[in-house]
Scaffold this motif. Structure first.
Motif, PDB file in Angstrom:
ATOM      1  N   PRO A 103       0.569  -1.240   0.096  1.00 31.86           N
ATOM      2  CA  PRO A 103      -0.019  -0.042  -0.031  1.00 31.86           C
ATOM      3  C   PRO A 103       0.808   1.305  -0.087  1.00 31.86           C
ATOM      4  CG  PRO A 103       0.114  -1.034   2.303  1.00 31.86           C
ATOM      5  CD  PRO A 103       0.499  -2.004   1.248  1.00 31.86           C
ATOM      6  N   GLU A 104       2.070   1.217   0.216  1.00 35.44           N
ATOM      7  CA  GLU A 104       2.815   2.254   0.375  1.00 35.44           C
ATOM      8  C   GLU A 104       3.574   2.619  -0.970  1.00 35.44           C
ATOM      9  OE1 GLU A 104       5.651  -0.880   2.567  1.00 35.44           O
ATOM     10  OE2 GLU A 104       3.569  -0.777   1.608  1.00 35.44           O
ATOM     11  N   MET A 105       3.191   1.967  -2.123  1.00 36.97           N
ATOM     12  CA  MET A 105       4.053   2.051  -3.423  1.00 36.97           C
ATOM     13  C   MET A 105       2.899   3.121  -4.235  1.00 36.97           C
ATOM     14  SD  MET A 105       4.349  -0.730  -6.434  1.00 36.97           S
ATOM     15  CE  MET A 105       5.799  -1.621  -5.617  1.00 36.97           C
ATOM     16  N   PRO A 106       3.394   4.348  -4.428  1.00 40.75           N
ATOM     17  CA  PRO A 106       2.634   5.095  -5.263  1.00 40.75           C
ATOM     18  C   PRO A 106       2.554   4.755  -6.838  1.00 40.75           C
ATOM     19  CG  PRO A 106       4.680   6.374  -4.017  1.00 40.75           C
ATOM     20  CD  PRO A 106       4.645   4.789  -3.914  1.00 40.75           C
ATOM     21  N   LEU A 107       1.289   5.013  -7.298  1.00 38.75           N
ATOM     22  CA  LEU A 107       1.166   4.810  -8.791  1.00 38.75           C
ATOM     23  C   LEU A 107       0.628   6.228  -9.522  1.00 38.75           C
ATOM     24  CD1 LEU A 107       0.906   1.902  -9.708  1.00 38.75           C
ATOM     25  CD2 LEU A 107      -1.626   1.855  -9.481  1.00 38.75           C
ATOM     26  N   THR A 108       1.100   6.282 -10.726  1.00 44.90           N
ATOM     27  CA  THR A 108       0.707   7.115 -11.554  1.00 44.90           C
ATOM     28  C   THR A 108       0.023   6.479 -12.810  1.00 44.90           C
ATOM     29  OG1 THR A 108       2.560   8.361 -11.049  1.00 44.90           O
ATOM     30  CG2 THR A 108       1.417   8.893 -13.178  1.00 44.90           C
ATOM     31  N   LEU A 109      -1.311   6.940 -13.133  1.00 43.01           N
ATOM     32  CA  LEU A 109      -2.015   6.362 -14.100  1.00 43.01           C
ATOM     33  C   LEU A 109      -1.910   7.282 -15.329  1.00 43.01           C
ATOM     34  CD1 LEU A 109      -5.228   5.467 -12.079  1.00 43.01           C
ATOM     35  CD2 LEU A 109      -3.183   3.969 -12.411  1.00 43.01           C
ATOM     36  N   GLU A 110      -0.915   6.896 -16.272  1.00 39.34           N
ATOM     37  CA  GLU A 110      -1.073   7.835 -17.289  1.00 39.34           C
ATOM     38  C   GLU A 110      -1.889   7.132 -18.654  1.00 39.34           C
ATOM     39  OE1 GLU A 110       3.095   7.726 -18.716  1.00 39.34           O
ATOM     40  OE2 GLU A 110       3.592   9.214 -16.953  1.00 39.34           O
ATOM     41  N   SER A 111      -2.513   8.008 -19.094  1.00 42.74           N
ATOM     42  CA  SER A 111      -3.606   7.838 -20.066  1.00 42.74           C
ATOM     43  C   SER A 111      -3.508   8.573 -21.198  1.00 42.74           C
ATOM     44  CB  SER A 111      -4.934   8.337 -19.366  1.00 42.74           C
ATOM     45  OG  SER A 111      -6.207   7.712 -20.240  1.00 42.74           O
ATOM     46  N   PHE A 112      -3.506   7.585 -22.358  1.00 45.27           N
ATOM     47  CA  PHE A 112      -3.298   8.399 -23.711  1.00 45.27           C
ATOM     48  C   PHE A 112      -4.537   7.938 -24.650  1.00 45.27           C
ATOM     49  CE2 PHE A 112       0.623   6.955 -21.685  1.00 45.27           C
ATOM     50  CZ  PHE A 112       1.468   7.908 -21.930  1.00 45.27           C
ATOM     51  N   THR A 113      -4.758   9.077 -25.584  1.00 43.52           N
ATOM     52  CA  THR A 113      -5.839   8.802 -26.647  1.00 43.52           C
ATOM     53  C   THR A 113      -5.104   9.373 -27.872  1.00 43.52           C
ATOM     54  OG1 THR A 113      -7.572   9.710 -24.886  1.00 43.52           O
ATOM     55  CG2 THR A 113      -8.033   9.357 -27.410  1.00 43.52           C
ATOM     56  N   PRO A 114      -4.649   8.183 -28.502  1.00 38.79           N
ATOM     57  CA  PRO A 114      -3.893   8.476 -30.096  1.00 38.79           C
ATOM     58  C   PRO A 114      -4.834   9.155 -30.884  1.00 38.79           C
ATOM     59  CG  PRO A 114      -3.609   6.149 -29.284  1.00 38.79           C
ATOM     60  CD  PRO A 114      -4.840   6.616 -28.369  1.00 38.79           C
ATOM     61  N   ARG A 115      -4.256  10.024 -31.811  1.00 40.71           N
ATOM     62  CA  ARG A 115      -5.018  10.749 -32.891  1.00 40.71           C
ATOM     63  C   ARG A 115      -5.006   9.965 -33.939  1.00 40.71           C
ATOM     64  NH1 ARG A 115      -6.353  15.899 -33.179  1.00 40.71           N
ATOM     65  NH2 ARG A 115      -4.850  16.409 -31.490  1.00 40.71           N
ATOM     66  N   ILE A 177      11.085   2.593  -3.170  1.00 39.18           N
ATOM     67  CA  ILE A 177      10.458   3.403  -1.926  1.00 39.18           C
ATOM     68  C   ILE A 177      10.899   2.685  -0.767  1.00 39.18           C
ATOM     69  CG2 ILE A 177       8.513   4.421  -3.155  1.00 39.18           C
ATOM     70  CD1 ILE A 177       7.174   1.993  -1.981  1.00 39.18           C
ATOM     71  N   PRO A 178      11.016   3.344   0.510  1.00 41.78           N
ATOM     72  CA  PRO A 178      11.189   2.689   1.854  1.00 41.78           C
ATOM     73  C   PRO A 178       9.989   1.963   2.106  1.00 41.78           C
ATOM     74  CG  PRO A 178      11.075   4.980   2.287  1.00 41.78           C
ATOM     75  CD  PRO A 178      10.850   4.805   0.768  1.00 41.78           C
ATOM     76  N   LEU A 179      10.043   0.920   2.602  1.00 39.81           N
ATOM     77  CA  LEU A 179       9.070  -0.115   3.177  1.00 39.81           C
ATOM     78  C   LEU A 179       8.558   0.329   4.603  1.00 39.81           C
ATOM     79  CD1 LEU A 179      10.068  -3.625   1.687  1.00 39.81           C
ATOM     80  CD2 LEU A 179       8.646  -1.836   0.563  1.00 39.81           C
ATOM     81  N   LEU A 180       7.137   0.330   4.620  1.00 45.58           N
ATOM     82  CA  LEU A 180       6.854   0.522   6.015  1.00 45.58           C
ATOM     83  C   LEU A 180       6.741  -0.646   6.927  1.00 45.58           C
ATOM     84  CD1 LEU A 180       3.647   3.042   5.170  1.00 45.58           C
ATOM     85  CD2 LEU A 180       6.148   3.644   5.461  1.00 45.58           C
ATOM     86  N   ASN A 181       6.931  -0.495   8.151  1.00 48.47           N
ATOM     87  CA  ASN A 181       6.578  -1.470   8.933  1.00 48.47           C
ATOM     88  C   ASN A 181       5.117  -1.649   9.342  1.00 48.47           C
ATOM     89  OD1 ASN A 181       5.751   0.255  11.181  1.00 48.47           O
ATOM     90  ND2 ASN A 181       7.713   0.805  11.819  1.00 48.47           N
ATOM     91  N   CYS A 182       4.918  -2.784  10.209  1.00 46.47           N
ATOM     92  CA  CYS A 182       3.572  -3.232  10.362  1.00 46.47           C
ATOM     93  C   CYS A 182       2.743  -2.039  10.648  1.00 46.47           C
ATOM     94  CB  CYS A 182       3.374  -4.242  11.151  1.00 46.47           C
ATOM     95  SG  CYS A 182       4.335  -6.023  10.569  1.00 46.47           S
ATOM     96  N   GLN A 183       3.085  -1.494  11.893  1.00 51.08           N
ATOM     97  CA  GLN A 183       2.107  -0.178  12.408  1.00 51.08           C
ATOM     98  C   GLN A 183       1.898   0.675  11.461  1.00 51.08           C
ATOM     99  OE1 GLN A 183       0.193  -0.652  15.591  1.00 51.08           O
ATOM    100  NE2 GLN A 183      -0.720   1.023  14.527  1.00 51.08           N
ATOM    101  N   GLN A 184       3.027   1.063  10.883  1.00 48.49           N
ATOM    102  CA  GLN A 184       2.877   1.988   9.666  1.00 48.49           C
ATOM    103  C   GLN A 184       1.979   1.869   8.592  1.00 48.49           C
ATOM    104  OE1 GLN A 184       7.022   2.412   8.753  1.00 48.49           O
ATOM    105  NE2 GLN A 184       7.314   4.342   9.983  1.00 48.49           N
ATOM    106  N   ARG A 185       2.077   0.452   8.121  1.00 50.99           N
ATOM    107  CA  ARG A 185       0.909   0.137   7.212  1.00 50.99           C
ATOM    108  C   ARG A 185      -0.243   0.279   7.564  1.00 50.99           C
ATOM    109  NH1 ARG A 185       4.258  -4.291   6.110  1.00 50.99           N
ATOM    110  NH2 ARG A 185       2.830  -5.614   5.552  1.00 50.99           N
ATOM    111  N   LEU A 186      -0.654  -0.343   9.021  1.00 51.71           N
ATOM    112  CA  LEU A 186      -2.149  -0.319   9.298  1.00 51.71           C
ATOM    113  C   LEU A 186      -2.283   1.249   9.489  1.00 51.71           C
ATOM    114  CD1 LEU A 186      -1.904  -2.904  12.559  1.00 51.71           C
ATOM    115  CD2 LEU A 186      -2.888  -3.071  10.386  1.00 51.71           C
ATOM    116  N   ASP A 187      -1.497   2.163   9.941  1.00 56.23           N
ATOM    117  CA  ASP A 187      -2.259   3.485  10.170  1.00 56.23           C
ATOM    118  C   ASP A 187      -2.464   4.127   8.798  1.00 56.23           C
ATOM    119  OD1 ASP A 187      -1.561   3.575  12.800  1.00 56.23           O
ATOM    120  OD2 ASP A 187       0.368   4.412  12.494  1.00 56.23           O
ATOM    121  N   LEU A 188      -1.530   3.606   7.611  1.00 54.09           N
ATOM    122  CA  LEU A 188      -2.086   4.045   6.211  1.00 54.09           C
ATOM    123  C   LEU A 188      -3.303   3.718   5.899  1.00 54.09           C
ATOM    124  CD1 LEU A 188      -1.129   5.378   3.461  1.00 54.09           C
ATOM    125  CD2 LEU A 188       0.108   3.418   3.117  1.00 54.09           C
ATOM    126  N   ILE A 189      -3.545   2.201   6.136  1.00 52.24           N
ATOM    127  CA  ILE A 189      -4.793   1.562   5.639  1.00 52.24           C
ATOM    128  C   ILE A 189      -5.964   2.285   6.568  1.00 52.24           C
ATOM    129  CG2 ILE A 189      -6.142  -0.432   5.871  1.00 52.24           C
ATOM    130  CD1 ILE A 189      -3.495  -1.852   5.875  1.00 52.24           C
TER     131      ILE A 189
END
Length: 487
Positions: A103-115, A177-189
């Motif tokens: 869950p700590e892994m950021p994601l970029t959604l790049e969307s394209f519409t070719p001409r 990215i730095p991996l979060l420990n268990c409690q940090q991941r719970l807090d993020l969720i």
């Protein structure tokens, strides 16, 4: 099958496509498919609790592998549609399962519409708007599947889209990215979602069930107690829901103790916290205490573990899952022998007991290398003798083999990857020995022995490989019943 509504952009922005839809309706042709997903067949993530014993380098390599696989996923759209079809849902579930693992892994959604095609004469701003709408739909589909990762949307229109017809969305995962420990991941969720229940009931919504699965996956990494704290003055329904959460976490594989408490202060929300006040226990001391309280129990003159010993095995497995870079030596002693048993027969039974324990531990998720030993006679140490049958568990670090008299072949065994058997193939209960153990008496190998009847390190290593892979292996003994060189 469920009917899928095709959501499209306005007729004003795409007159050619609007005319196509009108012609399709007049001709009663089906609407065009809206999206397909490629690149998910190889997409997977190793559960985080299985990485606890891995080195930092192995953990980094795993997350880089996951990020690379995510970047190979392409969500393709046809025409000017933005709807996620039911046929693509299974692929989205695969993507979501991987993202819920990290869950700590950021994601970029790049969307394209070719001409291309029907979009050849469309203004760039309309292509970008359509690309943005598609990325939004992808983001919402992932959020509905319990994903809590940061997701940035970039509707790029025809810029960098190439000549691929229709349009597509790619997932750019940031794996450095730095991996979060268990409690940090719970807090993020819990910053982004929580356990959802059907109103006025104790039943999870589908989203609540997904959150429970994410929380359970995190808690399976920890060996410490978990505390769920409810606000003061919580209703009876809220407390029953807390009990439902606990049962769900246990059902999903959590084995640590979970307590439910009522807050003393004025907190407004339910919190889930790992009890960091618990001191880290030395694993060898923990193993000793477990066996002192609940020694392993076996059927008389057999290797079958009694049902009462399964709790002890589970406790031992939980300790061993936290052990890093060590191996376990299992030594079984027969104690004062039955007059009807020869030394060799007694030692073979003791070795079979060690092997049986080893297989149980592997089936419970233990990953470290395990060396088995069996001896006829009582255990003697520090001038004292224990007359009864006993099993001892000893953790061995590299360099300690000679001190413990295990230098013969141990280094070779430690170099082997700890591969649990794919199928145990033996009964937990029963009066007869299982197939691998029935060959103990008759499969005493003559090859690979030294002049005094002991196995060489090479033969011992071959036996260890055969035993770990679940195939019957030769069992050996010496005239005096000592099995220092027997795998």
């Amino acid at each position: 099958s469920a009917q899928v509504t095709c959501i499209t952009a306005s007729s004003r922005a795409f007159p050619r496509q609007a005319a196509h839809r009108r012609r399709a309706r007049r001709m009663r042709l089906p609407e065009p498919q809206t999206c397909t997903v490629t690149g998910t067949k190889q997409l997977s993530a190793t559960p985080r609790h299985e990485l606890v014993l891995r080195s930092p380098e192995e953990k980094i390599a795993e997350i880089e592998r996951v990020g690379k696989l995510l970047r190979e996923v392409i969500i393709s759209f046809r025409a000017d549609a933005v709807e996620i079809t039911a046929s693509a849902l299974a692929d989205f579930q695969t993507i979501a399962q991987v993202l819920r693992t990290y869950p700590e892994m950021p994601l970029t959604l790049e969307s394209f519409t070719p001409r291309t095609g029907m979009f050849r004469d469309v203004e760039e701003k309309d292509l970008q708007r359509l690309a943005h709408d598609r990325a939004q739909r992808v983001r919402k589909a992932l959020l509905d599947l319990g994903v809590v990762n940061d997701m940035t949307i970039e509707g790029l229109g025809s810029r960098g889209a190439g000549q691929k017809p229709g349009g597509f969305v790619v997932l750019l995962a940031q794996s450095d990215i730095p991996l979060l420990n268990c409690q940090q991941r719970l807090d993020l969720i819990f910053e982004r979602c929580f356990f959802e229940f059907v109103p006025s009931t104790e039943n999870f919504t589908p989203k609540g069930e997904l959150v429970a699965g994410m929380v359970a996956a995190v808690l399976m990494e920890s060996s410490k107690k978990v505390i769920i704290t409810c606000p003061k003055g919580s209703s009876e329904l809220a407390l029953r829901r807390a009990d439902v959460i606990v049962k769900a976490l246990y059902a999903k594989g959590v084995e640590v103790e979970i307590l439910v408490k009522v807050a003393v202060g004025d907190q407004q929300l339910v919190t889930v916290a790992i009890d960091e006040s618990q001191p880290d226990v030395d694993p060898q001391r923990a193993l000793t205490e477990i066996l002192k309280e609940n020694p392993f129990a076996f059927k008389a003159n057999a290797s079958d573990v009694m049902p009462d010993a399964m709790k002890c095995l589970s406790q031992v497995a939980e300790v061993l899952k936290e052990v890093k870079y060590q191996s376990l030596v299992i030594e079984a002693y027969s104690g004062v022998q039955n007059e009807m048993l020869t030394d060799e027969k007694a030692a073979n039974i003791m070795l079979a007991r060690s092997i049986s324990i080893k297989k149980h531990l592997y089936s419970l998720g233990v990953k470290l290398s395990i060396i088995t030993r069996g001896y006829a006679g009582p255990y003697t140490a520090d001038g004292g003798t224990d007359m009864g049958p006993r099993v001892f568990l000893t953790l061995v670090s590299p360099g300690e083999e000679e001190e413990l008299g295990l230098a013969d072949g141990l280094q070779d065994m430690l170099a082997l990857p700890p591969v649990p058997p794919p199928a145990l193939g033996y009964p937990v209960q029963g009066t007869e020995l299982s197939e691998p153990l029935q060959s103990i008496e008759n499969n005493v190998a003559s090859e690979g022995k030294t002049g005094n009847g002991e196995l060489t390190a090479l033969k011992e290593l071959e036996m260890e490989i055969a035993e770990v892979q679940g195939s019957p292996g030769a069992i050996c003994g010496t005239s005096n019943g000592l099995f220092r060189n027997c795998g």
